[in-house]
Design an enzyme around this catalytic site. Structure first.
Site, PDB file in Angstrom:
ATOM      1  N   PRO A 112       0.822  -1.216   0.000  1.00 53.68           N
ATOM      2  CA  PRO A 112       0.000   0.000   0.000  1.00 53.68           C
ATOM      3  C   PRO A 112       0.853   1.263   0.000  1.00 53.68           C
ATOM      4  O   PRO A 112       1.960   1.272   0.548  1.00 53.68           O
ATOM      5  CB  PRO A 112      -0.773  -0.090   1.332  1.00 53.68           C
ATOM      6  CG  PRO A 112      -0.592  -1.453   1.839  1.00 53.68           C
ATOM      7  CD  PRO A 112       0.609  -2.039   1.202  1.00 53.68           C
ATOM      8  N   GLY A 113       0.324   2.285  -0.629  1.00 56.28           N
ATOM      9  CA  GLY A 113       0.969   3.607  -0.563  1.00 56.28           C
ATOM     10  C   GLY A 113       2.221   3.768  -1.394  1.00 56.28           C
ATOM     11  O   GLY A 113       3.002   4.679  -1.186  1.00 56.28           O
ATOM     12  N   THR A 114       2.402   2.895  -2.383  1.00 60.38           N
ATOM     13  CA  THR A 114       3.632   3.007  -3.178  1.00 60.38           C
ATOM     14  C   THR A 114       3.402   3.780  -4.476  1.00 60.38           C
ATOM     15  O   THR A 114       4.301   3.893  -5.294  1.00 60.38           O
ATOM     16  CB  THR A 114       4.205   1.614  -3.505  1.00 60.38           C
ATOM     17  OG1 THR A 114       3.122   0.761  -3.850  1.00 60.38           O
ATOM     18  CG2 THR A 114       4.958   1.044  -2.330  1.00 60.38           C
ATOM     19  N   LYS A 116       0.457   3.392  -6.693  1.00 61.98           N
ATOM     20  CA  LYS A 116      -0.240   2.704  -7.780  1.00 61.98           C
ATOM     21  C   LYS A 116      -1.347   3.593  -8.364  1.00 61.98           C
ATOM     22  O   LYS A 116      -1.503   3.680  -9.579  1.00 61.98           O
ATOM     23  CB  LYS A 116      -0.805   1.363  -7.275  1.00 61.98           C
ATOM     24  CG  LYS A 116       0.292   0.407  -6.843  1.00 61.98           C
ATOM     25  CD  LYS A 116      -0.227  -0.940  -6.441  1.00 61.98           C
ATOM     26  CE  LYS A 116      -0.950  -0.958  -5.135  1.00 61.98           C
ATOM     27  NZ  LYS A 116      -0.105  -0.616  -3.969  1.00 61.98           N
ATOM     28  N   HIS A 336      16.711  -0.317  29.489  1.00 58.20           N
ATOM     29  CA  HIS A 336      16.377  -1.234  28.394  1.00 58.20           C
ATOM     30  C   HIS A 336      16.802  -0.624  27.045  1.00 58.20           C
ATOM     31  O   HIS A 336      17.494  -1.258  26.252  1.00 58.20           O
ATOM     32  CB  HIS A 336      14.865  -1.494  28.430  1.00 58.20           C
ATOM     33  CG  HIS A 336      14.368  -2.421  27.372  1.00 58.20           C
ATOM     34  ND1 HIS A 336      13.972  -3.707  27.627  1.00 58.20           N
ATOM     35  CD2 HIS A 336      14.197  -2.245  26.025  1.00 58.20           C
ATOM     36  CE1 HIS A 336      13.587  -4.275  26.495  1.00 58.20           C
ATOM     37  NE2 HIS A 336      13.704  -3.404  25.508  1.00 58.20           N
ATOM     38  N   GLU A 337      16.390   0.620  26.824  1.00 56.24           N
ATOM     39  CA  GLU A 337      16.700   1.260  25.533  1.00 56.24           C
ATOM     40  C   GLU A 337      18.201   1.465  25.381  1.00 56.24           C
ATOM     41  O   GLU A 337      18.748   1.313  24.285  1.00 56.24           O
ATOM     42  CB  GLU A 337      15.961   2.594  25.394  1.00 56.24           C
ATOM     43  CG  GLU A 337      14.442   2.506  25.403  1.00 56.24           C
ATOM     44  CD  GLU A 337      13.891   1.511  24.391  1.00 56.24           C
ATOM     45  OE1 GLU A 337      14.514   1.310  23.329  1.00 56.24           O
ATOM     46  OE2 GLU A 337      12.837   0.899  24.675  1.00 56.24           O
ATOM     47  N   HIS A 340      19.826  -1.621  24.044  1.00 59.02           N
ATOM     48  CA  HIS A 340      19.716  -1.728  22.573  1.00 59.02           C
ATOM     49  C   HIS A 340      20.741  -0.801  21.914  1.00 59.02           C
ATOM     50  O   HIS A 340      21.440  -1.186  20.987  1.00 59.02           O
ATOM     51  CB  HIS A 340      18.341  -1.237  22.090  1.00 59.02           C
ATOM     52  CG  HIS A 340      17.212  -2.165  22.387  1.00 59.02           C
ATOM     53  ND1 HIS A 340      17.241  -3.503  22.074  1.00 59.02           N
ATOM     54  CD2 HIS A 340      15.985  -1.943  22.948  1.00 59.02           C
ATOM     55  CE1 HIS A 340      16.095  -4.052  22.433  1.00 59.02           C
ATOM     56  NE2 HIS A 340      15.321  -3.133  22.962  1.00 59.02           N
ATOM     57  N   ASP A 411      10.836  -7.645  21.267  1.00 58.60           N
ATOM     58  CA  ASP A 411      12.243  -7.870  20.899  1.00 58.60           C
ATOM     59  C   ASP A 411      12.490  -9.361  20.691  1.00 58.60           C
ATOM     60  O   ASP A 411      13.172  -9.773  19.756  1.00 58.60           O
ATOM     61  CB  ASP A 411      13.178  -7.389  22.014  1.00 58.60           C
ATOM     62  CG  ASP A 411      13.017  -5.910  22.289  1.00 58.60           C
ATOM     63  OD1 ASP A 411      12.578  -5.201  21.371  1.00 58.60           O
ATOM     64  OD2 ASP A 411      13.323  -5.484  23.417  1.00 58.60           O
TER      65      ASP A 411
HETATM   66  P1  ATP Z   1      -3.074   1.739  -2.007  1.00 57.69           P
HETATM   67  O1  ATP Z   1      -2.567   0.438  -2.460  1.00 57.69           O
HETATM   68  O2  ATP Z   1      -3.165   1.846  -0.512  1.00 57.69           O
HETATM   69  O3  ATP Z   1      -4.278   2.239  -2.715  1.00 57.69           O
HETATM   70  P2  ATP Z   1      -1.331   3.238  -3.709  1.00 57.69           P
HETATM   71  O4  ATP Z   1      -0.159   2.390  -4.034  1.00 57.69           O
HETATM   72  O5  ATP Z   1      -2.392   3.363  -4.728  1.00 57.69           O
HETATM   73  O6  ATP Z   1      -1.918   2.829  -2.307  1.00 57.69           O
HETATM   74  P3  ATP Z   1      -1.210   6.071  -3.885  1.00 57.69           P
HETATM   75  O7  ATP Z   1      -2.642   6.286  -3.501  1.00 57.69           O
HETATM   76  O8  ATP Z   1      -0.845   6.211  -5.292  1.00 57.69           O
HETATM   77  O9  ATP Z   1      -0.751   4.670  -3.337  1.00 57.69           O
HETATM   78  O10 ATP Z   1      -0.277   7.021  -3.026  1.00 57.69           O
HETATM   79  C1  ATP Z   1      -0.756   7.715  -1.895  1.00 57.69           C
HETATM   80  C2  ATP Z   1      -0.019   9.024  -1.760  1.00 57.69           C
HETATM   81  O11 ATP Z   1       1.348   8.766  -1.435  1.00 57.69           O
HETATM   82  C3  ATP Z   1       0.040   9.812  -3.044  1.00 57.69           C
HETATM   83  O12 ATP Z   1      -1.036  10.676  -3.145  1.00 57.69           O
HETATM   84  C4  ATP Z   1       1.343  10.571  -2.917  1.00 57.69           C
HETATM   85  O13 ATP Z   1       1.166  11.733  -2.155  1.00 57.69           O
HETATM   86  C5  ATP Z   1       2.212   9.638  -2.117  1.00 57.69           C
HETATM   87  N1  ATP Z   1       3.094   8.810  -2.960  1.00 57.69           N
HETATM   88  C6  ATP Z   1       3.117   7.462  -3.018  1.00 57.69           C
HETATM   89  N2  ATP Z   1       4.075   7.033  -3.849  1.00 57.69           N
HETATM   90  C7  ATP Z   1       4.675   8.123  -4.354  1.00 57.69           C
HETATM   91  C8  ATP Z   1       5.731   8.330  -5.274  1.00 57.69           C
HETATM   92  N3  ATP Z   1       6.377   7.310  -5.846  1.00 57.69           N
HETATM   93  N4  ATP Z   1       6.077   9.603  -5.564  1.00 57.69           N
HETATM   94  C9  ATP Z   1       5.444  10.653  -5.004  1.00 57.69           C
HETATM   95  N5  ATP Z   1       4.443  10.516  -4.120  1.00 57.69           N
HETATM   96  C10 ATP Z   1       4.048   9.276  -3.785  1.00 57.69           C
END
Ligand code: ATP
Length: 502
Positions: A112-114, A116, A336-337, A340, A411
């Site tokens: 997620p969040g990469t 797509k 503890h910290e 580490h 840990d």
């Molecule tokens: P999901 O699988 O959760 O739907 P996704 O892979 O579709 O996530 P996006 O919705 O494209 O992810 O990315 C979310 C936000 O993260 C974007 O609006 C942007 O702000 C930021 N972001 C993610 N990847 C990039 C990237 N490669 N370059 C710039 N911004 C990015």
């Protein structure tokens, strides 16, 4: 229009009936039932009866965005592959000349969040296509047939939009395709099957000469879950991996998101990129945003290094909590910290960026490590060292308190997972083994042996640093943070025997 007329007529009729002394109660109940049915139907079918059967405004057309491929940091290979696939939409004449079958579906896979969704939007701009988007979960309804109807709507909408805008191609983006595209094993609900079947039918209906030409882009992070019918040639047969960004890509993403923000000169994006190994693009965007919020809260003119440090902590560990630990508990957490931190710094000089005693998320304190480089392969020695870092906390508690606490649970989980990795990768005394061919107890014994041996090494190491514990503990308890530099100075003064970790 019909609605407006009704709004006028209904109250007038009620008033008239009241004037005639007619009991309007039954009429009102009847009207309420009708309104209820109307809302149910309109939710189910996405059409409004009150509008004379006219279709409601599309749910899937997304506001036009200007995202270009240049706005996506890193992902060079994925962008190149996607652009290649998109060229099939653009170079129609050549495609026809060679009789190439059109690409109908591109599958983007990755965590997620990469980026797509960003890729799909950039694809629409790159090809000047109409763009509609939906998420797999939007197709899931309790009413049979609704999912399939929504799929039909999606295709209809993109065609209508393309016609309206005078574009000759359209892109449909379906996020979380695994929700509707899971394997059909006969156990799933019929509703899911119907939705998937409809999607397959619509895809099969796409032909090269069609105008507008439709391309489906779908995203998932569970490709293994998808029904093979979706992945077969002629459907989603282009698979593009959109992975977590490496250091260079992280820096690029940070650069993109800081472009419109006032940064202090001391801020080094390369350093932040180094400290954020494993972060997704969305997390990096959040780091930049949180840093700006911290700066604004303090009314600082520019976003400074420490704002970024706080933002990284927040995104990595969660928001600070108000849990107030007792003094005794705080001292234990600090010990503890420090355990580490000392092991980490001894093994990889320069790796401790900060030790903190403020509770965040589930943790009462934490050491922020600074990965010196991205790592994807681990040798036995590297894994053993990492296990020692994990064990350092519990060992320090043992030395200064004579026993462990529940604070080491996490840990140990990590340490055991890495010891397991050593066994599975054929780097233990058991040699190269397949876990299902040997007894569990054998694996357990070997993992135990590895952990015990490393516990011993960690004990011998930490006992040499009494002065560091004392010096750092005082600062930590007073200020709740100990910077990597101050910590290193204390450590340099201690100088233990060099053969300790071997
Ligand atoms: P999901 O699988 O959760 O739907 P996704 O892979 O579709 O996530 P996006 O919705 O494209 O992810 O990315 C979310 C936000 O993260 C974007 O609006 C942007 O702000 C930021 N972001 C993610 N990847 C990039 C990237 N490669 N370059 C710039 N911004 C990015």
């Amino acid at each position: 229009m019909v609605k407006e007329i009704l709004y006028g007529i209904v109250p007038s009729v009620i008033l008239f009936l009241l004037f005639l002394n007619v009991n309007v109660g039954p009429f009102l109940v009847f009207a309420a039932v009708l309104v209820g049915i109307y809302f149910l139907l309109s939710r189910q079918s996405g059409t409004g009866l009150g509008t004379g059967g006219r279709r409601k405004r599309s749910q899937h057309v997304v506001p036009k965005s200007n995202v270009q491929f240049a706005d996506i940091g890193g992902q060079e290979r994925a962008k190149r592959e996607l652009m290649e696939a998109l060229d099939f939409l653009i170079r129609k004449d050549q495609i026809a000349h060679y009789g190439i079958r059109p690409i109908k579906g591109v599958l983007l896979t990755g965590p997620p969040g990469t980026g797509k969704t960003l890729m799909a939007k950039a694809a629409a701009n790159y090809t000047n296509s109409a763009f509609v988007a939906a998420s797999g979960s939007q197709f899931v309804e309790m009413y049979v047939g609704v999912g399939a109807q929504r799929v039909r709507e999606l295709f209809r909408e993109v065609k209508q939009l393309a016609e309206k805008n005078g574009q000759d191609s359209g892109i449909i983006f379906i996020d979380e395709i695994d929700v509707i595209g899971g394997k059909r094993d006969g156990q799933q609900q019929r509703e899911y099957d119907q939705t998937l079947n409809q999607l397959l039918t619509e895809m099969d209906g796409i032909v090269a000469e069609e105008k507008p030409r439709i391309l489906l882009i779908a995203a998932t992070n569970r490709k293994d879950m998808l029904d093979p019918a979706l992945l077969r040639p002629g459907r989603f047969d282009r698979h593009i991996v959109v992975d977590l960004p490496d250091k260079q890509a992280r820096e690029q993403i940070l650069r993109i998101h800081t472009a419109n923000k006032p940064l202090a000169d001391e801020v080094e994006l390369e350093k932040i990129a180094q400290e954020t190994f494993g972060f997704s693009g969305a997390q990096l965007e959040s780091v930049v945003n949180e840093a700006a919020i911290y700066a604004m809260r303090e009314q600082a003119q520019r976003i400074e290094k420490r704002h970024f440090a706080m933002a990284v902590d927040k995104v990595m560990m969660g928001e600070q909590t108000d849990r107030e630990a007792s003094d005794e508990e705080k001292r234990r957490v600090a010990i503890h910290e420090l355990g580490h931190a000392i092991v980490s710094e001894f093994i990889r000089p320069g790796s401790v960026s900060q030790v903190t005693l403020t509770p965040r998320g589930q943790a009462l304190g934490y050491v922020r490590q600074n990965p010196l480089e991205d790592r994807y392969l681990y040798t036995k020695e590297a894994l053993e060292e990492q296990i020692m870092v994990c064990l350092g906390g519990a060992v320090a508690e043992e030395i200064y308190y004579g026993g462990r606490s529940t604070g080491s649970k996490n840990d140990f989980e990590q340490a055991l997972a890495m010891a397991h990795e050593i066994v599975q990768s054929g780097m233990s005394r058991l040699g190269i083994v397949h876990l299902s061919y040997i007894a569990k107890s054998q694996v357990h014994e070997e993992v135990n042996r590895i952990i015990e041996e490393l516990l011993d090494r960690t004990r011998r190491l930490l006992r040499q640093f009494d002065s560091v514990f004392t010096g750092s503990l005082q600062i930590l308890l007073e200020q709740e943070v100990l910077s990597g530099d101050v910590f290193r100075r204390l450590l340099e003064q201690a100088e233990p025997a060099a053969e300790l970790i071997g």
